[in-house]
Design an enzyme around this catalytic site. Structure first.
Site, PDB file in Angstrom:
ATOM      1  N   GLY A  26       0.820  -1.208   0.000  1.00 36.96           N
ATOM      2  CA  GLY A  26       0.000   0.000   0.000  1.00 36.96           C
ATOM      3  C   GLY A  26       0.851   1.253   0.000  1.00 36.96           C
ATOM      4  O   GLY A  26       2.016   1.231  -0.401  1.00 36.96           O
ATOM      5  N   HIS A  45       2.318   4.830  -4.838  1.00 37.31           N
ATOM      6  CA  HIS A  45       2.802   5.992  -5.577  1.00 37.31           C
ATOM      7  C   HIS A  45       2.944   5.587  -7.036  1.00 37.31           C
ATOM      8  O   HIS A  45       2.582   4.457  -7.410  1.00 37.31           O
ATOM      9  CB  HIS A  45       4.123   6.495  -4.983  1.00 37.31           C
ATOM     10  CG  HIS A  45       5.158   5.419  -4.793  1.00 37.31           C
ATOM     11  ND1 HIS A  45       5.706   4.728  -5.853  1.00 37.31           N
ATOM     12  CD2 HIS A  45       5.716   4.889  -3.681  1.00 37.31           C
ATOM     13  CE1 HIS A  45       6.567   3.841  -5.399  1.00 37.31           C
ATOM     14  NE2 HIS A  45       6.592   3.906  -4.078  1.00 37.31           N
ATOM     15  N   HIS A  58       4.384   2.148  -7.956  1.00 34.51           N
ATOM     16  CA  HIS A  58       3.437   1.027  -7.906  1.00 34.51           C
ATOM     17  C   HIS A  58       2.500   1.068  -9.113  1.00 34.51           C
ATOM     18  O   HIS A  58       2.193   0.028  -9.705  1.00 34.51           O
ATOM     19  CB  HIS A  58       2.563   1.099  -6.649  1.00 34.51           C
ATOM     20  CG  HIS A  58       3.300   1.008  -5.352  1.00 34.51           C
ATOM     21  ND1 HIS A  58       3.451   2.081  -4.510  1.00 34.51           N
ATOM     22  CD2 HIS A  58       3.923  -0.040  -4.760  1.00 34.51           C
ATOM     23  CE1 HIS A  58       4.132   1.703  -3.439  1.00 34.51           C
ATOM     24  NE2 HIS A  58       4.433   0.434  -3.560  1.00 34.51           N
ATOM     25  N   GLN A  88       8.386  -9.125   7.617  1.00 33.98           N
ATOM     26  CA  GLN A  88       9.579  -8.638   6.918  1.00 33.98           C
ATOM     27  C   GLN A  88      10.168  -7.390   7.582  1.00 33.98           C
ATOM     28  O   GLN A  88      11.107  -6.792   7.063  1.00 33.98           O
ATOM     29  CB  GLN A  88       9.287  -8.398   5.439  1.00 33.98           C
ATOM     30  CG  GLN A  88       8.353  -7.237   5.129  1.00 33.98           C
ATOM     31  CD  GLN A  88       7.974  -7.211   3.661  1.00 33.98           C
ATOM     32  OE1 GLN A  88       7.176  -8.015   3.189  1.00 33.98           O
ATOM     33  NE2 GLN A  88       8.549  -6.280   2.907  1.00 33.98           N
ATOM     34  N   GLN A 118      12.191  -2.569 -10.014  1.00 32.97           N
ATOM     35  CA  GLN A 118      13.658  -2.667 -10.021  1.00 32.97           C
ATOM     36  C   GLN A 118      14.259  -1.914  -8.827  1.00 32.97           C
ATOM     37  O   GLN A 118      15.369  -2.195  -8.398  1.00 32.97           O
ATOM     38  CB  GLN A 118      14.195  -2.106 -11.346  1.00 32.97           C
ATOM     39  CG  GLN A 118      15.692  -1.949 -11.452  1.00 32.97           C
ATOM     40  CD  GLN A 118      16.441  -3.277 -11.324  1.00 32.97           C
ATOM     41  OE1 GLN A 118      15.902  -4.343 -11.605  1.00 32.97           O
ATOM     42  NE2 GLN A 118      17.688  -3.211 -10.879  1.00 32.97           N
ATOM     43  N   ASP A 163      13.670  -2.283  -5.815  1.00 30.89           N
ATOM     44  CA  ASP A 163      14.031  -3.291  -4.816  1.00 30.89           C
ATOM     45  C   ASP A 163      14.831  -4.393  -5.512  1.00 30.89           C
ATOM     46  O   ASP A 163      14.375  -5.538  -5.617  1.00 30.89           O
ATOM     47  CB  ASP A 163      12.777  -3.858  -4.157  1.00 30.89           C
ATOM     48  CG  ASP A 163      11.973  -2.774  -3.470  1.00 30.89           C
ATOM     49  OD1 ASP A 163      12.546  -2.055  -2.634  1.00 30.89           O
ATOM     50  OD2 ASP A 163      10.779  -2.612  -3.783  1.00 30.89           O
ATOM     51  N   SER A 208       9.420   6.206  -3.356  1.00 31.87           N
ATOM     52  CA  SER A 208       9.361   5.211  -2.288  1.00 31.87           C
ATOM     53  C   SER A 208       8.279   5.642  -1.313  1.00 31.87           C
ATOM     54  O   SER A 208       8.123   6.844  -1.054  1.00 31.87           O
ATOM     55  CB  SER A 208      10.711   5.167  -1.558  1.00 31.87           C
ATOM     56  OG  SER A 208      10.561   4.542  -0.299  1.00 31.87           O
TER      57      SER A 208
HETATM   58  O1  PAF Z   1       8.013  -4.673  -2.182  1.00 37.51           O
HETATM   59  C1  PAF Z   1       7.122  -4.717  -1.321  1.00 37.51           C
HETATM   60  O2  PAF Z   1       6.311  -3.794  -1.174  1.00 37.51           O
HETATM   61  C2  PAF Z   1       7.038  -5.925  -0.397  1.00 37.51           C
HETATM   62  O3  PAF Z   1       8.292  -6.382  -0.032  1.00 37.51           O
HETATM   63  C3  PAF Z   1       6.175  -7.064  -0.974  1.00 37.51           C
HETATM   64  C4  PAF Z   1       6.802  -7.643  -2.246  1.00 37.51           C
HETATM   65  C5  PAF Z   1       4.787  -6.561  -1.257  1.00 37.51           C
HETATM   66  C6  PAF Z   1       6.081  -8.209   0.051  1.00 37.51           C
HETATM   67  O4  PAF Z   1       5.478  -7.781   1.235  1.00 37.51           O
END
Ligand code: PAF
Length: 298
Positions: free
Chosen positions: A49, A52, A55, A79, A166, A168, A203
């Site tokens: 979520g 931006h 996404h 995570q 990319q 990430d 980001s």
């Molecule tokens: O890149 C992200 O936003 C997260 O690491 C993901 C891939 C949605 C996993 O929670």
């Protein structure tokens, strides 16, 4: 650049009933299976979520390459490290849904933590080695959390193709390796980094920066650009290229460099000699905000 829903809404708005929001695994899986039974190609964009334009570029690519697009919005607790920003991670669910509806997304999967991890997490997916490189070194367990949740999401949505940014780059390497090692069927698609006009990589965490920090944060993209330029002028020595980037950080004490490395984009191992497709990756703290950026040399 700020995405304003009202601006986007003035473009071609799909019928309001086109997008469905699912909170349970069973609902999402049924919707995907129904789409598959109609021979639709399923595209999937996993997100946390706070959407931006980065996404939205993934969503647009998914729309262009599939018939049924599902987007997950789930801030995955596993995570985040104990001292990281899980609790304050930006959440803007309604606005996110408005943006996704405008893009013509078919399904939003937004489970609660209890839906995804009802009995805790006894089973995890670990992509050994690669998960301990770059961000994985300073964020122990981070990529295990990512691999586990992405694997769960793939089992729920059962996508033909899944879209990642990319930006990430280490996450991309981990996911690709997981898909290969576990024979998952999703095709992994990687979309370019989306940047502000001045170079700052988009980001969700940029929202934490005040005006001064926002300026400081430009040191990441500038250092990458200088390295890229030196590479373009023929420089191939790893140490020299890294020094060019580090020099910029020394001139910007408000940013604390965590790593600046030149690695193989698949293994994330440092390269002995810089070549085309080498990945230059950087992570730095600006105030309490950890930012990452990278460039693939071409
Ligand atoms: O890149 C992200 O936003 C997260 O690491 C993901 C891939 C949605 C996993 O929670």
């Amino acid at each position: 650049m700020t995405v304003r829903p009202e601006t986007l809404r003035s473009s071609s708005l799909p019928s309001a009933s086109a997008m469905r929001i699912y909170n349970t695994i069973e609902q999402m899986r049924s919707a995907s299976r129904a789409a598959r039974s109609e021979d639709k190609r399923i595209g999937f964009v996993p997100t946390m979520g706070a959407l931006h334009e980065g996404h939205l570029s993934l969503v647009k690519a998914a729309k262009a390459q599939s018939d049924f697009v599902a987007v997950s919005i789930f801030v995955n607790p596993t995570q985040f490290g104990p001292n990281e920003d899980f609790a304050r991670y930006p959440r803007s669910f309604e606005r996110d849904c408005q943006l996704l509806e405008v893009e013509g997304v078919h399904a939003v999967f937004a489970p609660a933590v209890a839906e995804m991890y009802p009995g805790g997490e006894a089973t995890t997916v670990m992509v050994h080695g690669i998960s301990e490189k770059l961000c994985g070194r300073s964020r122990p367990g981070h990529f295990h959390g990512v691999a586990t949740v992405v694997s769960k999401l793939f089992h729920i949505v059962e996508p033909d193709c899944a879209f990642f940014g990319q930006k990430d780059a280490a996450q991309v390497a981990v996911i690709r390796r997981m898909v290969r090692d576990l024979d998952m069927r999703a095709e992994i698609m990687v979309c370019p980094i989306v940047r502000e006009a001045d170079g700052l990589a988009l980001s969700s965490r940029n929202a934490y920066l005040d005006a001064e920090q926002r300026k400081t944060a430009l040191v990441l993209s500038r250092s990458l650009r200088e390295i890229e330029q030196a590479f373009g002028s023929g420089e191939r020595r790893v140490a020299k290229l890294i020094e060019i980037g580090q020099a910029l950080f020394r001139q910007t004490p408000a940013a604390r460099l965590e790593y600046l490395e030149i690695v193989d984009p698949d293994t994330l191992d440092p390269v002995p000699q810089v070549a085309k497709r080498s990945l230059v990756a950087v992570a730095a703290f600006v105030g309490g905000t950890r930012l990452i950026d990278n460039v693939l040399l071409a």
